[in-house]
Design a protein around this motif. Structure first.
Motif, PDB file in Angstrom:
ATOM      1  N   ILE A   1     -55.962  85.141 -29.794  1.00 11.55           N
ATOM      2  CA  ILE A   1     -55.108  85.811 -30.778  1.00 11.55           C
ATOM      3  C   ILE A   1     -54.794  87.236 -30.342  1.00 11.55           C
ATOM      4  O   ILE A   1     -53.643  87.699 -30.423  1.00 11.55           O
ATOM      5  CB  ILE A   1     -55.784  85.795 -32.163  1.00 11.55           C
ATOM      6  N   ILE A   2     -55.804  87.949 -29.857  1.00 12.56           N
ATOM      7  CA  ILE A   2     -55.597  89.326 -29.376  1.00 12.56           C
ATOM      8  C   ILE A   2     -54.640  89.346 -28.194  1.00 12.56           C
ATOM      9  O   ILE A   2     -53.725  90.175 -28.113  1.00 12.56           O
ATOM     10  CB  ILE A   2     -56.945  89.962 -28.981  1.00 12.56           C
ATOM     11  N   LEU A   3     -54.813  88.403 -27.269  1.00  6.79           N
ATOM     12  CA  LEU A   3     -53.947  88.317 -26.090  1.00  6.79           C
ATOM     13  C   LEU A   3     -52.483  88.118 -26.478  1.00  6.79           C
ATOM     14  O   LEU A   3     -51.595  88.828 -25.997  1.00  6.79           O
ATOM     15  CB  LEU A   3     -54.384  87.147 -25.216  1.00  6.79           C
ATOM     16  N   ILE A   4     -52.243  87.134 -27.330  1.00  6.23           N
ATOM     17  CA  ILE A   4     -50.865  86.826 -27.713  1.00  6.23           C
ATOM     18  C   ILE A   4     -50.239  88.008 -28.442  1.00  6.23           C
ATOM     19  O   ILE A   4     -49.089  88.384 -28.164  1.00  6.23           O
ATOM     20  CB  ILE A   4     -50.826  85.554 -28.589  1.00  6.23           C
ATOM     21  N   PHE A   5     -50.980  88.612 -29.350  1.00  6.30           N
ATOM     22  CA  PHE A   5     -50.445  89.745 -30.098  1.00  6.30           C
ATOM     23  C   PHE A   5     -50.141  90.923 -29.180  1.00  6.30           C
ATOM     24  O   PHE A   5     -49.030  91.482 -29.197  1.00  6.30           O
ATOM     25  CB  PHE A   5     -51.438  90.183 -31.178  1.00  6.30           C
ATOM     26  N   GLY A   6     -51.103  91.315 -28.357  1.00 12.75           N
ATOM     27  CA  GLY A   6     -50.916  92.476 -27.494  1.00 12.75           C
ATOM     28  C   GLY A   6     -49.773  92.302 -26.515  1.00 12.75           C
ATOM     29  O   GLY A   6     -48.931  93.194 -26.354  1.00 12.75           O
ATOM     30  N   CYS A   7     -49.729  91.140 -25.848  1.00 14.10           N
ATOM     31  CA  CYS A   7     -48.666  90.901 -24.866  1.00 14.10           C
ATOM     32  C   CYS A   7     -47.303  90.760 -25.537  1.00 14.10           C
ATOM     33  O   CYS A   7     -46.274  91.148 -24.957  1.00 14.10           O
ATOM     34  CB  CYS A   7     -48.989  89.661 -24.038  1.00 14.10           C
ATOM     35  N   SER A   8     -47.274  90.205 -26.741  1.00 12.88           N
ATOM     36  CA  SER A   8     -45.998  90.065 -27.461  1.00 12.88           C
ATOM     37  C   SER A   8     -45.427  91.431 -27.822  1.00 12.88           C
ATOM     38  O   SER A   8     -44.212  91.660 -27.703  1.00 12.88           O
ATOM     39  CB  SER A   8     -46.197  89.230 -28.728  1.00 12.88           C
ATOM     40  N   VAL A   9     -46.289  92.343 -28.258  1.00 12.55           N
ATOM     41  CA  VAL A   9     -45.832  93.696 -28.597  1.00 12.55           C
ATOM     42  C   VAL A   9     -45.253  94.375 -27.369  1.00 12.55           C
ATOM     43  O   VAL A   9     -44.181  95.004 -27.420  1.00 12.55           O
ATOM     44  CB  VAL A   9     -46.986  94.531 -29.191  1.00 12.55           C
ATOM     45  N   LEU A  10     -45.951  94.264 -26.249  1.00 17.71           N
ATOM     46  CA  LEU A  10     -45.464  94.892 -25.016  1.00 17.71           C
ATOM     47  C   LEU A  10     -44.123  94.295 -24.592  1.00 17.71           C
ATOM     48  O   LEU A  10     -43.192  95.027 -24.222  1.00 17.71           O
ATOM     49  CB  LEU A  10     -46.491  94.718 -23.903  1.00 17.71           C
ATOM     50  N   ALA A  11     -43.998  92.971 -24.648  1.00 21.59           N
ATOM     51  CA  ALA A  11     -42.739  92.323 -24.266  1.00 21.59           C
ATOM     52  C   ALA A  11     -41.596  92.781 -25.165  1.00 21.59           C
ATOM     53  O   ALA A  11     -40.479  93.055 -24.689  1.00 21.59           O
ATOM     54  CB  ALA A  11     -42.896  90.803 -24.335  1.00 21.59           C
ATOM     55  N   TYR A  12     -41.863  92.887 -26.462  1.00 16.78           N
ATOM     56  CA  TYR A  12     -40.832  93.330 -27.417  1.00 16.78           C
ATOM     57  C   TYR A  12     -40.371  94.753 -27.086  1.00 16.78           C
ATOM     58  O   TYR A  12     -39.160  95.035 -27.037  1.00 16.78           O
ATOM     59  CB  TYR A  12     -41.390  93.272 -28.830  1.00 16.78           C
TER      60      TYR A  12
END
Length: 523
Positions: free
Chosen positions: A188-199
């Motif tokens: 969950i942390i991985l998906i959230f953190g990487c999604s924010v960076l990609a956005y």
């Protein structure tokens, strides 16, 4: 590289470390038997299995390696990620029912049941070696590279040692249950953190796909590459990607172990289908951001620095800590999985076969001891990976040696009922030697073919060797054929009185449609 880590980010990272350790040690209180330590008591549901499969695979090796590869050579390497569903579909249809019916603890144990103990021992040694020298050490090295980007004064070998210690302690005491529960949080942390960076990276490009395309070289966003391409030539999509994927997701102990810990066949199948859909996500939050970085950070000399550079230059205070916690999560989720699986193999395939009467208490003691020893070995080897070039290249070169004969034994051995123990052992020995020879010749400049061609060549040679030796020697026993080879009822197993929306076969159809769509879009 601009930017600096703030005290708030350090606090977030510290809280994460403490939380993971506490969860792991809390779970350790219920770890009393070998089955608890190695298979979590066979109690896992589909959600925890899917999240754990995703997290244990999406390591810092994947994040750093894939984003770096997307920056330097294009998105073609991402096919290993979003085509994961294909081997997992094969697992759901055939191998999961075979494994769970066999009540095995290790994948090499299945080879003993199908062939003999020699094949089990050989496969177990190879798997332990790759788990520690390739997977664990690769994850530690990638993690050290990431942290060094934020803290330039860090020494690689010291950093890998600290990371290994943190993951090794809760893994040694909590076993697989500690691994999968911490993995679920880490996913969950991985998906959230990487999604924010990609956005935020896409925001820097004005949310314009045309701007991404404008910065990328021709063909960078296509998975179909020339036959002489250095990253992944198009024949590799046929010769290597399916075989490497099958080995990794269907016969690799550190991946399959959480499937073996499922409470029943349906939860195991639903778990791998969930993981297959989750594996499409990295294309958008790890791979494409690597391509975005071409326009945002042109001229980077080291592709492995792409992701750290993006974090330091794009994210505000606080979010750097979240993403860095996600990266540390990736380290932990891969390292804990490989350590636990290697320990399981050593204890179950070697210690318990020599001393079958050892108590549960002794089994747990041996498991914890071997986990800590293997942790030290991986930490010592990890700094050496720097001599192999990019992380992704290191991993694929190692896999191309050991995968072909193993994949043949499972793929051909389950369907070719005449296959026997002599053919299996000869295939493991000579197939591995052949892979090593091609690898060495390639390193010396005498074999010009890309490693993906080596995979295809050695699969064909290994399959022929398996079939020919098997035909020239006595046939296997009736039990080995009946219980450990393909039958039609494997596909229907567990589907009695299951509503259609829970039928994994309908879920597979949807998964194939999604994979097919992205294959066409990025062809």
């Amino acid at each position: 590289m601009e930017g600096a880590i703030h005290n708030i980010d350090l606090i977030i990272i510290g809280v994460y470390f403490i939380a993971v350790m506490l969860i792991g040690l809390y779970v350790a209180r219920g770890t009393k038997t070998g089955e608890d330590l190695f298979l979590g008591g066979r109690t896992f549901g589909w959600g925890i299995i899917g999240l754990s499969l995703f997290a244990s695979n999406i390591s810092t090796t994947t994040i750093i390696g894939l984003s770096g590869a997307a920056y330097s050579s294009g998105i073609v390497q991402s096919v290993y990620e979003w085509m994961t569903g294909i081997p997992l579909i094969i697992a759901a249809l055939i191998f999961i029912p075979l494994y769970l019916r066999s009540r095995i603890t290790t994948i090499p144990e299945f080879l003993e049941l199908r062939f003999d103990r020699r094949s089990r021992k050989f496969f177990s040694v190879v798997t332990i070696f790759t788990s520690i020298v390739v997977d664990t050490a690769g994850g530690l090295y990638a993690g050290a590279i990431v942290l060094k980007a934020f803290f330039p004064d860090l020494v690689i070998w010291q950093t890998t040692l600290v990371l290994a210690l943190v993951a090794g302690i809760y893994t040694a005491f909590g076993g697989l249950k500690a691994v999968v529960y911490t993995d679920a949080i880490q996913a969950i942390i991985l998906i959230f953190g990487c999604s924010v960076l990609a956005y935020l990276m896409f925001e820097k490009l004005d949310f314009s796909w045309e701007n991404v395309l404008a910065a990328a070289p021709d063909g960078h966003l296509s998975i179909i590459r020339p036959a002489d391409d250095r990253s992944l030539p198009w024949p590799g999509l046929i010769l290597a990607v399916p075989i490497l994927g099958f080995w990794y997701w269907t016969t690799n102990q550190y991946i399959v172990q959480r499937i073996l810990g499922a409470r029943d066949i349906n939860n195991a199948r639903w778990g791998v289908i969930l993981a297959s859909f989750l594996k499409i996500v990295p294309l958008f939050i790890m791979v494409i951001p690597g391509t975005m970085a071409i326009g945002l950070f042109p001229g980077l000399d080291n592709a492995d620095q792409v992701f750290p550079t993006a974090v330091m230059n794009i994210l505000p205070v606080g979010l750097i800590g979240v993403v860095l916690a996600g990266l540390i999560s990736a380290i932990m989720s891969s390292v804990d999985s490989t350590l636990n699986s290697a320990s399981t193999l050593l204890v179950v395939d070697f210690v318990k076969t020599r001393n079958p009467d050892i108590t549960d208490k002794e089994t747990v003691k041996y498991g914890r001891m071997t986990t800590l020893i293997l942790m030290a070995v991986a930490a010592i080897w990890a700094p050496m990976i720097e001599n192999f070039g990019g992380i992704w290249a290191y991993l694929q070169q190692m896999f191309s040696i050991i995968v072909p004969p193993i994949a043949v034994l499972f793929l051909v051995g389950v369907f070719y009922k005449r296959g026997n123990k002599e053919g299996a052992y000869a295939t493991l020995i000579w197939g591995t030697i052949g892979g090593i020879i091609l690898f060495v010749l390639g390193q010396l400049g005498y074999w010009p073919l890309h490693y993906v061609y080596n995979v295809g060549i050695m699969v064909v040679i290994s399959a022929l060797l398996f079939i020919l030796v098997s035909r020239a020697t006595p046939a296997p026993s009736g039990e080995q054929i009946e219980l450990y080879t393909y039958k039609k009822d494997l596909i229907n197993a567990g589907m009695e009185n299951v509503p259609w929306y829970k039928d994994y076969r309908y879920q597979i159809v949807l998964l194939l449609v999604v994979i097919g769509y992205f294959t066409v879009v990025f062809a």
